[in-house]
Design a protein around this motif. Structure first.
Motif, PDB file in Angstrom:
ATOM      1  N   THR A 104      -7.891   5.279   5.579  1.00 52.55           N
ATOM      2  CA  THR A 104      -6.963   5.803   6.576  1.00 52.55           C
ATOM      3  C   THR A 104      -6.678   4.779   7.672  1.00 52.55           C
ATOM      4  N   GLY A 105      -5.655   5.093   8.463  1.00 55.60           N
ATOM      5  CA  GLY A 105      -5.320   4.231   9.583  1.00 55.60           C
ATOM      6  C   GLY A 105      -4.103   4.746  10.317  1.00 55.60           C
ATOM      7  N   SER A 106      -3.617   3.921  11.248  1.00 51.59           N
ATOM      8  CA  SER A 106      -2.453   4.273  12.056  1.00 51.59           C
ATOM      9  C   SER A 106      -1.442   3.133  12.037  1.00 51.59           C
ATOM     10  N   VAL A 107      -0.182   3.509  12.159  1.00 48.37           N
ATOM     11  CA  VAL A 107       0.888   2.539  12.389  1.00 48.37           C
ATOM     12  C   VAL A 107       1.232   2.617  13.871  1.00 48.37           C
ATOM     13  N   ALA A 108       1.336   1.460  14.522  1.00 47.41           N
ATOM     14  CA  ALA A 108       1.516   1.451  15.968  1.00 47.41           C
ATOM     15  C   ALA A 108       2.502   0.375  16.399  1.00 47.41           C
ATOM     16  N   ASP A 109       2.902   0.448  17.651  1.00 53.20           N
ATOM     17  CA  ASP A 109       3.625  -0.635  18.315  1.00 53.20           C
ATOM     18  C   ASP A 109       2.639  -1.330  19.241  1.00 53.20           C
TER      19      ASP A 109
ATOM     20  N   LEU B  60       5.103  -5.411  11.691  1.00 52.67           N
ATOM     21  CA  LEU B  60       4.383  -4.152  11.481  1.00 52.67           C
ATOM     22  C   LEU B  60       2.992  -4.299  12.062  1.00 52.67           C
ATOM     23  N   VAL B  61       2.507  -3.235  12.717  1.00 48.41           N
ATOM     24  CA  VAL B  61       1.147  -3.236  13.264  1.00 48.41           C
ATOM     25  C   VAL B  61       0.396  -2.049  12.676  1.00 48.41           C
ATOM     26  N   VAL B  62      -0.757  -2.338  12.069  1.00 45.90           N
ATOM     27  CA  VAL B  62      -1.581  -1.310  11.436  1.00 45.90           C
ATOM     28  C   VAL B  62      -2.995  -1.397  11.994  1.00 45.90           C
ATOM     29  N   GLU B  63      -3.547  -0.246  12.374  1.00 47.70           N
ATOM     30  CA  GLU B  63      -4.957  -0.165  12.738  1.00 47.70           C
ATOM     31  C   GLU B  63      -5.652   0.652  11.656  1.00 47.70           C
TER      32      GLU B  63
ATOM     33  N   ARG C 166       0.836  -1.198   0.000  1.00 48.86           N
ATOM     34  CA  ARG C 166       0.000   0.000   0.000  1.00 48.86           C
ATOM     35  C   ARG C 166       0.877   1.256   0.000  1.00 48.86           C
ATOM     36  N   THR C 167       0.568   2.160  -0.918  1.00 50.87           N
ATOM     37  CA  THR C 167       1.270   3.444  -0.989  1.00 50.87           C
ATOM     38  C   THR C 167       0.534   4.440  -0.106  1.00 50.87           C
ATOM     39  N   VAL C 168       1.254   5.096   0.801  1.00 47.71           N
ATOM     40  CA  VAL C 168       0.588   5.960   1.771  1.00 47.71           C
ATOM     41  C   VAL C 168       1.338   7.276   1.969  1.00 47.71           C
ATOM     42  N   LEU C 169       0.582   8.301   2.364  1.00 50.52           N
ATOM     43  CA  LEU C 169       1.141   9.536   2.909  1.00 50.52           C
ATOM     44  C   LEU C 169       0.972   9.465   4.419  1.00 50.52           C
ATOM     45  N   THR C 170       1.967   9.895   5.160  1.00 50.34           N
ATOM     46  CA  THR C 170       1.922   9.745   6.617  1.00 50.34           C
ATOM     47  C   THR C 170       2.225  11.056   7.338  1.00 50.34           C
TER      48      THR C 170
ATOM     49  N   PHE D 117      -1.851   7.451   8.480  1.00 51.19           N
ATOM     50  CA  PHE D 117      -1.626   7.383   7.038  1.00 51.19           C
ATOM     51  C   PHE D 117      -2.944   7.477   6.280  1.00 51.19           C
ATOM     52  N   ALA D 118      -2.842   7.853   5.017  1.00 47.28           N
ATOM     53  CA  ALA D 118      -3.942   7.767   4.058  1.00 47.28           C
ATOM     54  C   ALA D 118      -3.391   7.088   2.810  1.00 47.28           C
ATOM     55  N   GLU D 119      -4.098   6.076   2.345  1.00 48.91           N
ATOM     56  CA  GLU D 119      -3.645   5.348   1.153  1.00 48.91           C
ATOM     57  C   GLU D 119      -3.899   6.203  -0.085  1.00 48.91           C
ATOM     58  N   VAL D 120      -2.946   6.242  -1.010  1.00 48.11           N
ATOM     59  CA  VAL D 120      -3.061   7.065  -2.219  1.00 48.11           C
ATOM     60  C   VAL D 120      -2.622   6.272  -3.445  1.00 48.11           C
TER      61      VAL D 120
END
Length: 265
Positions: A170-175, A241-244, A132-136, A189-192
């Motif tokens: 959209t979503g978040s990257v987390a630990d 990697l953890v993504v919500e 997935r390509t994203v802006l963060t 992030f937002a996927e683009v």
């Protein structure tokens, strides 16, 4: 060869309607080649069929009647060349716009269908995700926090400014703390996607692969995250990697979205 065609024959052969031909006559855009003085019947010649087709082209491109009339009245080759060049450019823009719309609709169909499917899952499950390509933006707050919303707004402005394509996925990257069953947010992030007219800008990638997942609403968030952390602990798995991510189960609402926690192994 037949010299004249009645308005009915002309409509049938050219694809124009009788009503449209009468209208073109009334505004002087296309006069019949001959009108019977006794009956008032309109008759058209074969060479006028091309003009009717030209009118159809112009209508499909949204060219105003006044512009068409001026062009046809002058019947100048240079004017036609300039006109065709301009309309070709405009048509190319419309095609690009429609291609973007198709891209968004295909993505939305897939995401809405996927959200409906996972909403039936109550336990831990596995899903395959493409890259997935994203802006963060750096962000340590949850998706519904005011600070998070402001940072999403900044991302959206960048998307518009650079002509990127998005459905605002959209979503978040987390630990994740496996022992405590908690998340620590690092970025949103937002996927683009890029189209032909997008300005190339730096982006990040969420790697594709097999993800272990759970989904939840706000009310059962802790319970579902607990299921996932126990699964990871029991199977001695270490997340890469953890993504919500927000899903599209509630297409237009955002007060209590179905979230999906995705863990890449």
């Amino acid at each position: 060869m037949k010299k004249y065609f009645s308005i009915g024959e002309t409509a049938r052969l050219s694809g124009a309607t009788i009503k449209a031909l009468r209208f073109y006559d009334s505004i002087g855009l296309l006069r019949p080649r001959w009108t019977d003085p006794e009956t008032g019947y309109r008759y058209y010649s074969i060479d006028q069929f091309f003009t009717i087709e030209m009118i159809g082209y112009c209508k499909n491109l949204g060219v105003p009647i006044k512009v068409m009339k001026k062009l046809f009245d002058k019947n100048d080759a240079d004017l036609f060349l300039d006109f065709f060049a301009e309309q070709r450019r405009e048509a190319a823009k419309q095609i690009l716009h429609l291609n973007k719309a198709i891209m968004k609709m295909e993505k939305l169909e897939k995401e809405i269908g996927g959200a409906k499917e996972i909403s039936r899952e109550e336990n831990v499950y596995r899903s395959e995700f493409p890259e997935r390509t994203v802006l963060t933006r750096e962000c340590e707050t949850q998706h519904d926090d005011e600070d998070t919303h402001l940072k999403y707004l900044d991302i959206y402005k960048e998307i518009v400014r650079n002509g990127l394509v998005t459905i605002y996925q959209t979503g978040s990257v987390a630990d994740i703390d496996i022992e405590k069953g908690t998340l620590e947010y690092r970025k949103i992030f937002a996927e683009v996607h890029f189209s032909e007219d997008s300005i190339p800008i730096p982006t990040e990638r969420l790697p594709g692969g097999s993800y272990i997942c759970v989904n939840y609403f706000a009310g059962n968030r802790e319970k579902q995250i607990g299921k996932l952390t126990r699964y990871l602990k029991e199977n001695k798995l270490s997340p890469k990697l953890v993504v919500e991510a927000e899903t599209f189960l509630d297409v237009l609402g955002c007060s209590n979205p179905l979230m999906e926690l995705q863990v890449l192994l």
